[in-house]
Design a protein around this motif. Structure first.
Motif, PDB file in Angstrom:
ATOM      1  N   TYR A  88       0.805  -1.220   0.000  1.00  0.00           N
ATOM      2  CA  TYR A  88       0.000   0.000   0.000  1.00  0.00           C
ATOM      3  C   TYR A  88       0.837   1.269   0.000  1.00  0.00           C
ATOM      4  O   TYR A  88       0.375   2.304  -0.450  1.00  0.00           O
ATOM      5  CB  TYR A  88      -0.970   0.012   1.194  1.00  0.00           C
ATOM      6  N   VAL A  89       2.068   1.205   0.497  1.00  0.00           N
ATOM      7  CA  VAL A  89       2.933   2.385   0.507  1.00  0.00           C
ATOM      8  C   VAL A  89       3.891   2.359  -0.686  1.00  0.00           C
ATOM      9  O   VAL A  89       3.986   3.342  -1.426  1.00  0.00           O
ATOM     10  CB  VAL A  89       3.712   2.494   1.840  1.00  0.00           C
ATOM     11  N   MET A  93       0.296   1.141  -7.585  1.00  0.00           N
ATOM     12  CA  MET A  93      -0.720   0.691  -8.530  1.00  0.00           C
ATOM     13  C   MET A  93      -2.094   0.760  -7.848  1.00  0.00           C
ATOM     14  O   MET A  93      -2.248   0.305  -6.718  1.00  0.00           O
ATOM     15  CB  MET A  93      -0.441  -0.745  -8.975  1.00  0.00           C
ATOM     16  N   PRO A  94      -3.083   1.340  -8.530  1.00  0.00           N
ATOM     17  CA  PRO A  94      -4.401   1.435  -7.902  1.00  0.00           C
ATOM     18  C   PRO A  94      -5.141   0.092  -7.949  1.00  0.00           C
ATOM     19  O   PRO A  94      -4.838  -0.777  -8.762  1.00  0.00           O
ATOM     20  CB  PRO A  94      -5.126   2.477  -8.767  1.00  0.00           C
ATOM     21  N   GLY A  95      -6.098  -0.052  -7.049  1.00  0.00           N
ATOM     22  CA  GLY A  95      -6.988  -1.210  -7.088  1.00  0.00           C
ATOM     23  C   GLY A  95      -6.433  -2.451  -6.419  1.00  0.00           C
ATOM     24  O   GLY A  95      -5.460  -2.416  -5.670  1.00  0.00           O
ATOM     25  N   ILE A  96      -7.091  -3.546  -6.729  1.00  0.00           N
ATOM     26  CA  ILE A  96      -6.733  -4.833  -6.147  1.00  0.00           C
ATOM     27  C   ILE A  96      -5.592  -5.449  -6.950  1.00  0.00           C
ATOM     28  O   ILE A  96      -5.650  -5.517  -8.168  1.00  0.00           O
ATOM     29  CB  ILE A  96      -7.962  -5.768  -6.144  1.00  0.00           C
ATOM     30  N   THR A  97      -4.571  -5.892  -6.241  1.00  0.00           N
ATOM     31  CA  THR A  97      -3.420  -6.549  -6.867  1.00  0.00           C
ATOM     32  C   THR A  97      -3.226  -7.901  -6.175  1.00  0.00           C
ATOM     33  O   THR A  97      -3.728  -8.112  -5.068  1.00  0.00           O
ATOM     34  CB  THR A  97      -2.143  -5.705  -6.709  1.00  0.00           C
ATOM     35  N   PRO A  98      -2.495  -8.810  -6.787  1.00  0.00           N
ATOM     36  CA  PRO A  98      -2.211 -10.089  -6.117  1.00  0.00           C
ATOM     37  C   PRO A  98      -1.532  -9.896  -4.756  1.00  0.00           C
ATOM     38  O   PRO A  98      -1.842 -10.605  -3.803  1.00  0.00           O
ATOM     39  CB  PRO A  98      -1.298 -10.817  -7.103  1.00  0.00           C
TER      40      PRO A  98
END
Length: 131
Positions: A88-89, A93-98
Motif C-alpha cells: 500500500y505504501v 498501482m491502484p486497485g486490487i493486486t495479487p
C-alpha cells in the motif's frame, strides 16, 4: 486435545512452512513476482529473516511448544504489517493486486491465530522452570 485445536495447529504449521518456502524462494530469486530491487533494505532483511522464523515457529508448534504459538502470532502480525507497507505504501498501482490479496489473507490468518490462542495455549507445553 480437541479436534478443532488440532486442525488450528496443523493448518498453522502448514502455513508457516509454506511461508518459509515462499520467503526462501524470494531470497533465491526463483519466485516470479517477489520483492522488487527497489524494496528498502530493512524490509528485505525482515523478509529474509522469515526464512528462519517461519520454519522455526512451525517446528516449535509441531512439537506442541507454546513458544511456537507465540512466535507464529508474532510472525503473522509482523508479516501482515510488512506486506501492508509493501503493497500500500511502496506499490502505487491502484486497485486490487495479487500482493494486496495476499496481504489480506495474511492479515486474516494473524487475526484468526490471535483469536484462537487463548483456547490453543492450554494444550501446548510450556518451558520448564529451573529449580
Amino acid at each position: 486435545m480437541p479436534r478443532w485445536i488440532r486442525v488450528v495447529v496443523i493448518v498453522t504449521v502448514c502455513v508457516l512452512g509454506y511461508g518459509g518456502i515462499v520467503h526462501l524462494g524470494d531470497l533465491l530469486g526463483v519466485r516470479p513476482g517477489g520483492p522488487s530491487p527497489s524494496t528498502p533494505t530493512w524490509l528485505m532483511l525482515y523478509f529474509t529473516s522469515l526464512t528462519v522464523f517461519d520454519p522455526l515457529a512451525a517446528l516449535l508448534l509441531a512439537l506442541r511448544r507454546i513458544e511456537g504459538l507465540l512466535l507464529g502470532c508474532a510472525v503473522f502480525v509482523s508479516d501482515a504489517a510488512a506486506n501492508g507497507y509493501a503493497n500500500y505504501v511502496l506499490d502505487t498501482m491502484p486497485g486490487i493486486t495479487p500482493g494486496r490479496i495476499g496481504q489480506a489473507v495474511i492479515t486474516a490468518l494473524a487475526v484468526a491465530l490471535i483469536a484462537a490462542t487463548p483456547a490453543v495455549a492450554p494444550w501446548l507445553h510450556r518451558p520448564r522452570r529451573a529449580s
